[in-house]
Write a protein that holds these residues in place. Structure first.
Motif, PDB file in Angstrom:
ATOM      1  N   PHE A 146       2.000  74.895  67.067  1.00  0.00           N
ATOM      2  CA  PHE A 146       1.125  74.273  68.065  1.00  0.00           C
ATOM      3  C   PHE A 146       1.073  75.203  69.278  1.00  0.00           C
ATOM      4  CE2 PHE A 146       0.736  69.410  67.364  1.00  0.00           C
ATOM      5  CZ  PHE A 146       0.572  69.586  66.004  1.00  0.00           C
ATOM      6  N   CYS A 147      -0.091  75.314  69.866  1.00  0.00           N
ATOM      7  CA  CYS A 147      -0.248  76.086  71.098  1.00  0.00           C
ATOM      8  C   CYS A 147      -0.153  75.094  72.262  1.00  0.00           C
ATOM      9  CB  CYS A 147      -1.587  76.809  71.103  1.00  0.00           C
ATOM     10  SG  CYS A 147      -1.824  77.907  72.528  1.00  0.00           S
ATOM     11  N   ILE A 148       0.832  75.300  73.142  1.00  0.00           N
ATOM     12  CA  ILE A 148       1.073  74.301  74.189  1.00  0.00           C
ATOM     13  C   ILE A 148       1.243  74.966  75.556  1.00  0.00           C
ATOM     14  CG2 ILE A 148       2.184  72.730  72.560  1.00  0.00           C
ATOM     15  CD1 ILE A 148       4.883  73.493  73.809  1.00  0.00           C
ATOM     16  N   GLN A 149       1.085  74.146  76.584  1.00  0.00           N
ATOM     17  CA  GLN A 149       1.393  74.528  77.959  1.00  0.00           C
ATOM     18  C   GLN A 149       2.509  73.629  78.455  1.00  0.00           C
ATOM     19  OE1 GLN A 149      -1.594  73.472  80.784  1.00  0.00           O
ATOM     20  NE2 GLN A 149      -0.637  74.530  82.501  1.00  0.00           N
ATOM     21  N   VAL A 150       3.452  74.221  79.166  1.00  0.00           N
ATOM     22  CA  VAL A 150       4.570  73.469  79.728  1.00  0.00           C
ATOM     23  C   VAL A 150       4.662  73.752  81.211  1.00  0.00           C
ATOM     24  CG1 VAL A 150       7.091  73.247  79.778  1.00  0.00           C
ATOM     25  CG2 VAL A 150       5.898  73.425  77.583  1.00  0.00           C
ATOM     26  N   LYS A 151       4.716  72.686  82.003  1.00  0.00           N
ATOM     27  CA  LYS A 151       5.048  72.807  83.408  1.00  0.00           C
ATOM     28  C   LYS A 151       6.420  72.190  83.602  1.00  0.00           C
ATOM     29  CE  LYS A 151       0.552  72.909  85.710  1.00  0.00           C
ATOM     30  NZ  LYS A 151      -0.273  72.262  86.762  1.00  0.00           N
ATOM     31  N   GLY A 152       7.294  72.921  84.294  1.00  0.00           N
ATOM     32  CA  GLY A 152       8.626  72.372  84.443  1.00  0.00           C
ATOM     33  C   GLY A 152       9.484  73.140  85.408  1.00  0.00           C
ATOM     34  N   LEU A 153      10.727  72.679  85.525  1.00  0.00           N
ATOM     35  CA  LEU A 153      11.701  73.241  86.451  1.00  0.00           C
ATOM     36  C   LEU A 153      12.631  74.186  85.703  1.00  0.00           C
ATOM     37  CD1 LEU A 153      13.056  73.136  89.315  1.00  0.00           C
ATOM     38  CD2 LEU A 153      14.533  71.337  88.357  1.00  0.00           C
ATOM     39  N   LEU A 167      19.145  86.699  74.230  1.00  0.00           N
ATOM     40  CA  LEU A 167      17.791  86.525  74.736  1.00  0.00           C
ATOM     41  C   LEU A 167      17.731  86.832  76.226  1.00  0.00           C
ATOM     42  CD1 LEU A 167      16.784  83.109  73.083  1.00  0.00           C
ATOM     43  CD2 LEU A 167      16.217  85.406  72.272  1.00  0.00           C
ATOM     44  N   ILE A 168      16.601  87.390  76.670  1.00  0.00           N
ATOM     45  CA  ILE A 168      16.368  87.586  78.105  1.00  0.00           C
ATOM     46  C   ILE A 168      16.465  86.247  78.828  1.00  0.00           C
ATOM     47  CG2 ILE A 168      14.629  88.249  79.822  1.00  0.00           C
ATOM     48  CD1 ILE A 168      13.583  90.299  77.817  1.00  0.00           C
ATOM     49  N   THR A 169      15.964  85.206  78.162  1.00  0.00           N
ATOM     50  CA  THR A 169      15.917  83.865  78.751  1.00  0.00           C
ATOM     51  C   THR A 169      17.153  83.037  78.434  1.00  0.00           C
ATOM     52  OG1 THR A 169      14.815  82.965  76.794  1.00  0.00           O
ATOM     53  CG2 THR A 169      13.397  83.862  78.532  1.00  0.00           C
ATOM     54  N   GLY A 170      18.183  83.663  77.881  1.00  0.00           N
ATOM     55  CA  GLY A 170      19.295  82.910  77.313  1.00  0.00           C
ATOM     56  C   GLY A 170      20.188  82.178  78.293  1.00  0.00           C
ATOM     57  N   LYS A 171      20.038  82.447  79.583  1.00  0.00           N
ATOM     58  CA  LYS A 171      20.878  81.757  80.568  1.00  0.00           C
ATOM     59  C   LYS A 171      20.153  80.592  81.244  1.00  0.00           C
ATOM     60  CE  LYS A 171      23.861  85.697  81.720  1.00  0.00           C
ATOM     61  NZ  LYS A 171      24.381  86.541  82.823  1.00  0.00           N
ATOM     62  N   ILE A 172      18.872  80.399  80.906  1.00  0.00           N
ATOM     63  CA  ILE A 172      18.101  79.343  81.563  1.00  0.00           C
ATOM     64  C   ILE A 172      17.379  78.480  80.544  1.00  0.00           C
ATOM     65  CG2 ILE A 172      17.783  80.668  83.686  1.00  0.00           C
ATOM     66  CD1 ILE A 172      14.811  80.243  81.423  1.00  0.00           C
ATOM     67  N   GLU A 173      16.834  77.380  81.009  1.00  0.00           N
ATOM     68  CA  GLU A 173      15.959  76.538  80.207  1.00  0.00           C
ATOM     69  C   GLU A 173      14.935  75.905  81.144  1.00  0.00           C
ATOM     70  OE1 GLU A 173      18.746  73.890  78.436  1.00  0.00           O
ATOM     71  OE2 GLU A 173      18.950  72.610  80.206  1.00  0.00           O
ATOM     72  N   ILE A 174      13.875  75.368  80.553  1.00  0.00           N
ATOM     73  CA  ILE A 174      12.809  74.740  81.337  1.00  0.00           C
ATOM     74  C   ILE A 174      12.868  73.231  81.109  1.00  0.00           C
ATOM     75  CG2 ILE A 174      10.357  74.731  81.902  1.00  0.00           C
ATOM     76  CD1 ILE A 174      11.630  77.498  82.142  1.00  0.00           C
ATOM     77  N   LEU A 175      13.107  72.480  82.177  1.00  0.00           N
ATOM     78  CA  LEU A 175      13.045  71.023  82.091  1.00  0.00           C
ATOM     79  C   LEU A 175      11.578  70.611  82.198  1.00  0.00           C
ATOM     80  CD1 LEU A 175      14.351  68.240  81.979  1.00  0.00           C
ATOM     81  CD2 LEU A 175      14.544  68.327  84.492  1.00  0.00           C
ATOM     82  N   CYS A 176      11.029  70.118  81.103  1.00  0.00           N
ATOM     83  CA  CYS A 176       9.593  69.858  81.014  1.00  0.00           C
ATOM     84  C   CYS A 176       9.210  68.635  81.853  1.00  0.00           C
ATOM     85  CB  CYS A 176       9.201  69.625  79.551  1.00  0.00           C
ATOM     86  SG  CYS A 176       7.434  69.388  79.320  1.00  0.00           S
ATOM     87  N   LYS A 177       8.235  68.827  82.734  1.00  0.00           N
ATOM     88  CA  LYS A 177       7.687  67.729  83.534  1.00  0.00           C
ATOM     89  C   LYS A 177       6.267  67.383  83.107  1.00  0.00           C
ATOM     90  CE  LYS A 177      10.525  68.446  87.645  1.00  0.00           C
ATOM     91  NZ  LYS A 177      10.512  68.599  89.133  1.00  0.00           N
ATOM     92  N   GLU A 178       5.604  68.354  82.501  1.00  0.00           N
ATOM     93  CA  GLU A 178       4.243  68.102  82.018  1.00  0.00           C
ATOM     94  C   GLU A 178       4.018  68.940  80.768  1.00  0.00           C
ATOM     95  OE1 GLU A 178      -0.407  68.667  83.498  1.00  0.00           O
ATOM     96  OE2 GLU A 178       1.226  68.578  84.988  1.00  0.00           O
ATOM     97  N   LEU A 179       3.498  68.293  79.724  1.00  0.00           N
ATOM     98  CA  LEU A 179       3.261  68.969  78.445  1.00  0.00           C
ATOM     99  C   LEU A 179       1.799  68.785  78.051  1.00  0.00           C
ATOM    100  CD1 LEU A 179       4.317  70.385  75.844  1.00  0.00           C
ATOM    101  CD2 LEU A 179       4.892  68.114  74.974  1.00  0.00           C
ATOM    102  N   VAL A 180       1.139  69.888  77.737  1.00  0.00           N
ATOM    103  CA  VAL A 180      -0.261  69.843  77.318  1.00  0.00           C
ATOM    104  C   VAL A 180      -0.375  70.546  75.972  1.00  0.00           C
ATOM    105  CG1 VAL A 180      -2.634  70.507  77.844  1.00  0.00           C
ATOM    106  CG2 VAL A 180      -1.056  69.893  79.710  1.00  0.00           C
TER     107      VAL A 180
END
Length: 600
Positions: A69-76, A89-102
């Motif tokens: 699925f192709c999605i957009q995520v807005k989050g913290l 992973l470059i991103t391996g120390k963080i994660e995105i808490l999703c506030k809006e999913l499209v």
């Protein structure tokens, strides 16, 4: 609304505390005890998205999300809990808490998992668009772009300019079969797709452009293998007023520049140089892999009077050769493995594979194990041991046949053994980048079937100055101002100084039995141009696909081309080639013969 404020795969701890918008494809959705994790992928990599059940609208939508699925995520952006980091992973120390999913677009179930490393090539090429989403393919094509850009930067700094040459041109004999394109306007006449821009880049030198290049498609209708495609890409270059050595120096520096910038690899400076004759003598190949620490020992002279006709026959033939290939510590190779090697060399025309295991050098004949030892006199055995510098525990393989069969068969055997895990474990393989130049190629090769000389490279290659006088008397002794760049056993580039005088070009045509009428018909536009003060010029063409294949460690150039053809010259994605309708054929004045019926 901004769809994407940050690249998903490049989000790091620097963004902790920020609300961002990212977009990409769902690589995997995981439901862990009421919390949904989405691995979101874009061209840079992956990032973990967390969907908590306390945001019911987001959580409900996340439950419906599936792979691709192709999605957009807005989050913290927040730090991952201690102990859950992924340092790969470059991103391996963080994660995105999703506030809006499209959901930007849904996807049907993919025919395969993108992280499946055991896909057949047919599956990959049939579903090439999905295959190109895989991280390795993204990496390959990004590297290809980087190579092309560094090439352009280097050539631009060296005052080369990019000039396009025609894709619809005249069919000329350049070695391989042309792809022909029928003309609708000119009934019964055809264009050809260019095998290379060879003639046009020479014309550009005559026109005074001095330094030209193109990263250009070339077309050859020939049988395919792992390193060939019907359409391939060359880094095509030509320059005026430089001699052979100056041209080599310029482009050797370009390849060093590309490897340093793209791979952070320092290639040798300068590259080793071997003549064609020396390369064939030592390795049986004009593109030797110098990582393999084994080479031929010529024994032709000492085998002339042995009783073993398998050796003495070729040794006394004008076109025969006898060589030895010493494999250090190879006495441990089993008889079944030797039998496999014997089958292997038969592919190249060898009638067998003689061998001697060296158990103990100090015992002379008695320290050797082989069915052929009894057929060799003491002088021959002594020469074998001394010339090969054989040691206890070695095996020596022999090639005895025509020079071509020996070079092909034992040269291939050298590579097969040298690249084996056994050889690498024993330390007879230098795992590094090993470039070299091969120079002084023969100008001509004799075609026995048609009883005529043919050009080894192409008919526009200049002979050595000192060989101009023997062009008509002894073509077989003429050497060319030709050069190939070889890297780890692959020819990655080849070129030559060209003939810039019409009189010399005509003389070469005569040696090739191309008469004046035929020469004018096929190459008249070039011969005429050479009469207008053509400057000394020469160039080289590099195989971009091959260079990138080597850099990526891919098995085939198909892995570094976005939409390649199969070994049967088919595109499985578009199903090309394909039939066309009768109306199109009539417009081209073409009628297809029914090949399923006998035609008288």
């Amino acid at each position: 609304m901004t769809i994407r404020s940050h690249a998903a795969g490049l989000t790091t701890t620097e963004q902790i505390g920020q609300e961002i918008s990212i977009a990409g494809w769902v690589n995997r959705r995981r439901d862990h005890g009421g919390v949904i994790f989405i691995d979101l992928r874009d061209k840079h990599g992956f990032v973990q998205v967390v969907c908590d059940p306390d945001r019911k609208d987001v959580f409900s939508l996340a439950e419906s999300v599936r792979n691709e699925f192709c999605i957009q995520v807005k989050g913290l952006v927040r730090a991952r809990p201690t102990g859950t980091e992924n340092l790969d992973l470059i991103t391996g120390k963080i994660e995105i808490l999703c506030k809006e999913l499209v959901i930007l677009n849904t996807s049907v179930t993919p025919p395969f998992q993108l992280d499946d490393d055991n896909l057949s090539e047919t599956t990959r090429l049939t579903h090439r668009v999905l295959d190109l989403r895989r991280p390795q393919m993204q990496k390959n094509l990004r590297l290809r772009y980087d190579v092309a850009m560094e090439c352009r930067r280097y050539l631009d700094a060296a005052e080369f300019i990019d000039i396009e040459t025609p894709m619809l041109t005249k069919s000329t004999p350049e070695g391989a079969r042309d792809y022909l394109v029928p003309s609708r306007v000119h009934d019964g006449q055809f264009f050809a797709l260019p095998q290379s821009p060879q003639l046009f880049k020479q014309l550009l030198m005559v026109a005074g452009f001095d330094r030209y290049y193109q990263i250009v498609k070339c077309f050859r209708d020939e049988d395919l293998r792992a390193d060939r495609q019907p359409e391939f890409t060359q880094i095509d270059c030509e320059t005026s007023f430089l001699n052979e050595i100056e041209i080599r120096d310029l482009f050797e520096d370009m390849i060093r520049h590309i490897f340093k910038k793209v791979m952070q690899v320092e290639l040798a400076n300068p590259f080793p140089v071997l003549t064609y004759a020396e390369a064939m003598k030592r390795f049986g190949s004009d593109k030797p892999d110098l990582r393999i620490l084994m080479e031929f020992t010529d024994l032709t002279d000492v085998m002339k009077d042995v009783d073993f006709k398998v050796f003495s026959g070729p040794a006394n033939s004008d076109n025969g050769r006898v060589v030895a290939l010493r494999v250090p510590k190879g006495a441990e190779i089993s008889r079944s493995e030797i039998d496999e090697y014997t089958k292997f060399v038969s592919i190249y025309g060898a009638k067998g594979l003689a061998w001697i295991k060296v158990n103990q050098v100090s015992e002379g004949r008695n320290g050797l194990q082989s069915p052929i030892v009894k057929n060799l006199h003491d002088a021959a055995i002594k020469a074998i041991i001394e010339r090969t510098q054989a040691q206890d525990g070695d095996i020596i393989f022999f090639g005895a046949d025509t020079t071509k069969v020996v070079n092909d068969a034992i040269g291939a055997l050298r590579v097969k053994i040298g690249l084996s895990d056994w050889s690498k474990a024993k330390g007879f393989f230098n795992d590094s980048w090993q470039p070299l130049w091969v120079v002084d190629f023969p100008m001509f090769d004799y075609d026995e079937e048609n009883a005529r000389w043919v050009a080894c490279h192409h008919p526009f290659t200049s002979p050595k100055d000192e060989h101009l006088a023997i062009l008509d008397k002894d073509p077989g002794q003429c050497l060319a101002k030709a050069y190939d760049m070889v890297l780890n056993g692959w020819e990655i580039g080849g070129g030559s100084v060209r003939i810039h005088q019409e009189s010399v070009q005509s003389e070469v045509f005569r040696a090739l039995k191309i008469n004046e009428v035929e020469a004018q018909e096929k190459f008249g536009f070039l011969l005429d141009a050479l009469k207008y003060g053509a400057p000394p010029h020469g160039g080289i063409a590099f195989g971009l696909d091959r260079i990138v294949t080597m850099m990526t460690g891919a098995d085939s150039i198909r892995d570094v081309i976005a939409f390649p053809k199969t070994q049967r010259a088919q595109c499985l994605l578009t199903q090309a080639p394909s039939p066309v309708d009768e109306k199109q054929l009539r417009e081209l004045h073409i009628r297809l013969r029914n090949t399923t019926q006998n035609v008288s």
